[in-house]
Motif scaffolding. Structure first.
Motif, PDB file in Angstrom:
ATOM      1  N   TYR A 158      12.791   4.989   1.311  1.00 17.68           N
ATOM      2  CA  TYR A 158      13.288   5.692   0.127  1.00 17.68           C
ATOM      3  C   TYR A 158      12.739   5.140  -1.190  1.00 17.68           C
ATOM      4  O   TYR A 158      12.990   5.716  -2.241  1.00 17.68           O
ATOM      5  N   GLY A 159      12.013   4.035  -1.139  1.00 15.83           N
ATOM      6  CA  GLY A 159      11.592   3.397  -2.375  1.00 15.83           C
ATOM      7  C   GLY A 159      10.091   3.242  -2.507  1.00 15.83           C
ATOM      8  O   GLY A 159       9.362   3.149  -1.505  1.00 15.83           O
ATOM      9  N   LYS A 160       9.620   3.218  -3.743  1.00 13.46           N
ATOM     10  CA  LYS A 160       8.218   2.985  -4.058  1.00 13.46           C
ATOM     11  C   LYS A 160       8.121   1.829  -5.051  1.00 13.46           C
ATOM     12  O   LYS A 160       9.115   1.418  -5.665  1.00 13.46           O
ATOM     13  N   LEU A 168       4.204   5.169  -0.113  1.00 17.29           N
ATOM     14  CA  LEU A 168       3.535   5.667  -1.306  1.00 17.29           C
ATOM     15  C   LEU A 168       2.594   4.621  -1.891  1.00 17.29           C
ATOM     16  O   LEU A 168       2.799   3.415  -1.753  1.00 17.29           O
ATOM     17  N   GLU A 169       1.567   5.108  -2.582  1.00 13.60           N
ATOM     18  CA  GLU A 169       0.688   4.206  -3.313  1.00 13.60           C
ATOM     19  C   GLU A 169       1.460   3.486  -4.427  1.00 13.60           C
ATOM     20  O   GLU A 169       2.438   4.022  -4.958  1.00 13.60           O
ATOM     21  N   ILE A 170       0.995   2.288  -4.778  1.00 19.32           N
ATOM     22  CA  ILE A 170       1.613   1.544  -5.875  1.00 19.32           C
ATOM     23  C   ILE A 170       1.359   2.285  -7.184  1.00 19.32           C
ATOM     24  O   ILE A 170       0.252   2.758  -7.451  1.00 19.32           O
ATOM     25  N   VAL A 171       2.396   2.397  -7.999  1.00 19.76           N
ATOM     26  CA  VAL A 171       2.271   2.992  -9.329  1.00 19.76           C
ATOM     27  C   VAL A 171       2.108   1.856 -10.332  1.00 19.76           C
ATOM     28  O   VAL A 171       3.016   1.044 -10.521  1.00 19.76           O
ATOM     29  N   ARG A 172       0.948   1.768 -10.967  1.00 20.69           N
ATOM     30  CA  ARG A 172       0.695   0.747 -11.994  1.00 20.69           C
ATOM     31  C   ARG A 172       0.496   1.444 -13.332  1.00 20.69           C
ATOM     32  O   ARG A 172      -0.259   2.414 -13.432  1.00 20.69           O
ATOM     33  N   THR A 173       1.164   0.929 -14.361  1.00 19.69           N
ATOM     34  CA  THR A 173       1.120   1.570 -15.675  1.00 19.69           C
ATOM     35  C   THR A 173       0.754   0.549 -16.752  1.00 19.69           C
ATOM     36  O   THR A 173       0.814  -0.671 -16.537  1.00 19.69           O
ATOM     37  N   ASN A 174       0.392   1.031 -17.927  1.00 24.18           N
ATOM     38  CA  ASN A 174       0.153   0.201 -19.124  1.00 24.18           C
ATOM     39  C   ASN A 174      -0.903  -0.878 -18.904  1.00 24.18           C
ATOM     40  O   ASN A 174      -0.807  -1.967 -19.493  1.00 24.18           O
ATOM     41  N   GLU A 175      -1.905  -0.612 -18.110  1.00 20.60           N
ATOM     42  CA  GLU A 175      -2.879  -1.658 -17.808  1.00 20.60           C
ATOM     43  C   GLU A 175      -4.086  -1.634 -18.742  1.00 20.60           C
ATOM     44  O   GLU A 175      -4.939  -2.514 -18.677  1.00 20.60           O
ATOM     45  N   ALA A 215      11.482  -1.626  -7.814  1.00 16.34           N
ATOM     46  CA  ALA A 215      11.646  -0.700  -6.698  1.00 16.34           C
ATOM     47  C   ALA A 215      12.309   0.545  -7.261  1.00 16.34           C
ATOM     48  O   ALA A 215      13.330   0.455  -7.951  1.00 16.34           O
ATOM     49  N   VAL A 216      11.721   1.722  -6.974  1.00 18.63           N
ATOM     50  CA  VAL A 216      12.173   2.979  -7.560  1.00 18.63           C
ATOM     51  C   VAL A 216      12.299   4.030  -6.463  1.00 18.63           C
ATOM     52  O   VAL A 216      11.444   4.127  -5.572  1.00 18.63           O
ATOM     53  N   ASN A 217      13.342   4.823  -6.526  1.00 19.66           N
ATOM     54  CA  ASN A 217      13.519   5.915  -5.570  1.00 19.66           C
ATOM     55  C   ASN A 217      12.295   6.830  -5.579  1.00 19.66           C
ATOM     56  O   ASN A 217      11.746   7.154  -6.632  1.00 19.66           O
ATOM     57  N   ASN A 218      11.869   7.258  -4.389  1.00 22.44           N
ATOM     58  CA  ASN A 218      10.679   8.098  -4.257  1.00 22.44           C
ATOM     59  C   ASN A 218      10.722   9.350  -5.132  1.00 22.44           C
ATOM     60  O   ASN A 218       9.690   9.834  -5.590  1.00 22.44           O
TER      61      ASN A 218
END
Length: 544
Positions: free
Chosen positions: A261-263, A536-543, A494-497
């Motif tokens: 359930y988590g990504k 799910l693929e890792i979500v990377r932000t603000n890089e 960890a975030v819900n899908n």
């Protein structure tokens, strides 16, 4: 035959509903500084945090101009109503700042330099300061506006706590539930302050929010402030509907990717882990600079970054994403950062200084893995740690804020908290703990350091000399070993899908931007499709 793991792209943003979803509900756990992380979801100020380059955007103001060193003028947003339906205008700003003046917050210098506000017209106000103050815009984020009812309320009728501006060391902005602010959510249940909080708070979408065409997008938000960190991870990863967002120890990255359930969502941060040394009434041996330096030299930070943080962070204790720090951090590192603490000759020298040293540690359980690493490393040089864990940050802030005046009943030598960037794109967040005449500091008086920090207050972040001021503060902190310095972490969630969440680098969770899909537990009809449980693929932000 083992097959390689295939990760599917995160398509929740493409499947999410664009506007407010009736019946939608998300649950968030915020273990550190929850009152700061949620504040701008509930309250409004002239400006608010943003993930843009400058770190803020306009909120109740639409523009501003600096008239001179001590005067700032703001144009206010028209047609805005408070959460109780009353009008927001220049009169409301003047009234709020009159109350602020009587009992301001005391974490920066704003309590000393703010003079008064003048109404120019119904939607123009002018702020007057007593001296040049380059940090004014950063403080303006926290000068939030409340209804007249809230300002005139002396105390919460249930808890009998003083509400409104009350001179606390932290912003008292969520001290009582009710329709008292300007933000996209109304605090309907609970309260969240730095020194007091309910285990959970409930937020409802504000029907009067000025930008309701776009925000918020979720109807109800439950914020948890006190959970076991391991339980919180399991609630997101394996129990659909128990929890939607939580920070996790980086060591749980692989488990999070594989969970049904988590990504995994990761961003660099302008955060700082503050490990205080009690130089007021702690172990007397801490007053010896050689002892403090030896404690720092005994830490193998490369190993901490690799094995505790899973390489999610930077060796620098001060985030290299801060203005000013970004220009100097890599050449200001102290000599002991490059020393191999495990070299036999170094170990013998450190043992001679530290052997037999005992330390009482106060920490939240979210730092359990970090302390495992620190304890292992310090044990090699004869240091013994007595570690006390808690699930609640208020149990950390209590003794911390009493120590500067020597009034702490709980004895401690080392104390850790998540000093996340609440000053928004400004390194004062990391430096203010060295301002030795302030309640947030546990360092004995240091007029030299206090002078450097006053110089920082006078200098704006875009001043060519700002990086030099940062360098002086950092060198002084390192030379005196005023803290136990550890790497700067990334934010790991960890975030819900079925939740669309893009974290900021700072201490703000933009709850108003979070979206859910039709398959989210709060609005879904039927069972969760098995295909959506695939990793799910890792979500990377603000890089960038």
């Amino acid at each position: 035959i083992l097959q390689p793991l295939t990760l599917r792209p995160d398509d929740a943003a493409q499947r999410a509903q664009p506007g407010l979803v009736a019946g939608s509900h998300i649950k968030v756990f915020i273990p550190s500084l929850p009152y700061l992380y949620t504040s701008h979801s509930i309250n409004g100020a002239l400006i608010k945090p943003s993930d843009n380059e400058q770190g803020w955007e306009y909120d109740m103001a639409t523009s501003h101009a600096q008239i001179d060193d001590t005067t700032y003028e703001f144009k206010l947003r028209e047609g805005v109503k408070f959460q109780d339906g009353t009008d927001f205008n220049a009169d409301a700003v003047v009234l709020n700042m009159e109350y602020f003046k009587k009992a301001p917050v005391k974490y920066s210098k704003i309590d000393k330099v703010f003079d008064h506000v003048e109404k120019i017209d119904n939607y123009t106000v002018r702020f007057y300061l007593t001296e040049k103050y380059g940090s004014f815009i950063n403080d303006a984020i926290w000068m939030q506006f409340y209804t007249k009812t809230y300002l005139e309320t002396n105390e919460d009728p249930v808890t009998h706590e003083k509400v409104g501006w009350n001179g606390k060391a932290n912003c008292p902005n969520l001290s009582m539930p009710g329709p008292f602010g300007l933000g996209p959510y109304i605090l309907e249940e609970g309260y969240i302050e730095g020194d007091r909080q309910t285990p959970k708070a409930v937020l409802r979408a504000n029907p009067y929010y000025w930008n309701k065409e776009h925000y918020p997008k979720v109807e109800t938000v439950t914020v948890y402030t006190q959970l076991d960190i391991d339980e919180a991870s399991n609630m997101v990863l394996y129990e659909d509907g128990r929890l939607d967002i939580t920070v996790i120890p980086p060591e749980e990255k692989v488990e999070t990717i594989l969970a049904p359930y988590g990504k995994l969502v990761i961003t660099p941060s302008t955060d700082n882990i503050a490990i205080h040394m009690n130089l007021i009434n702690g172990n007397p041996r801490l007053l010896d600079r050689d002892v403090r330096r030896a404690l720092n030299e005994a830490l193998n930070r490369k190993n901490l970054l690799r094995f505790v943080f899973e390489d999610e962070g930077y060796l620098s204790p001060f985030s290299p994403w801060y203005p000013g720090v970004s220009k100097v951090w890599d050449h200001v590192m102290p000599v002991w950062f490059d020393t191999d603490p495990y070299a036999p000759e170094v170990q013998e020298r450190l043992k001679a200084v530290l052997h037999g040293l005992k330390r009482k540690v106060l920490t939240q359980d979210r730092y359990r893995s970090l302390w495992r690493g620190i304890e292992t490393q310090l044990t090699r040089v004869g240091v013994t740690l007595d570690i006390e864990f808690t699930t609640s940050e208020k149990n950390i802030f209590g003794p911390l804020l009493q120590t500067n005046a020597g009034k702490n009943e709980k004895k401690w030598d080392l104390l850790i908290w998540g000093n996340d960037d609440w000053y928004f794109n400004h390194p004062f967040t990391a430096f203010f703990v060295f301002r030795t005449d302030n309640v947030w500091s546990t360092v004995f008086p240091d007029s030299t350091m206090n002078g450097y920090i006053d110089e920082m207050f006078r200098t704006s972040v875009d001043d060519p000399g700002f990086a030099g001021v940062c360098e002086k503060i950092m060198r002084r902190a390192y030379e005196e070993s005023y803290m136990l310095f550890v790497p700067t972490p990334n934010k790991v969630f960890a975030v819900n899908n079925e939740v669309v969440f893009r974290p900021y680098k700072m201490a703000c969770i933009p709850l108003w931007k979070i979206q859910v899909t039709d398959e989210h537990w709060s609005v879904r009809q039927g069972d969760y499709p098995p295909a959506l449980k695939q990793p799910l693929e890792i979500v990377r932000t603000n890089e960038n």
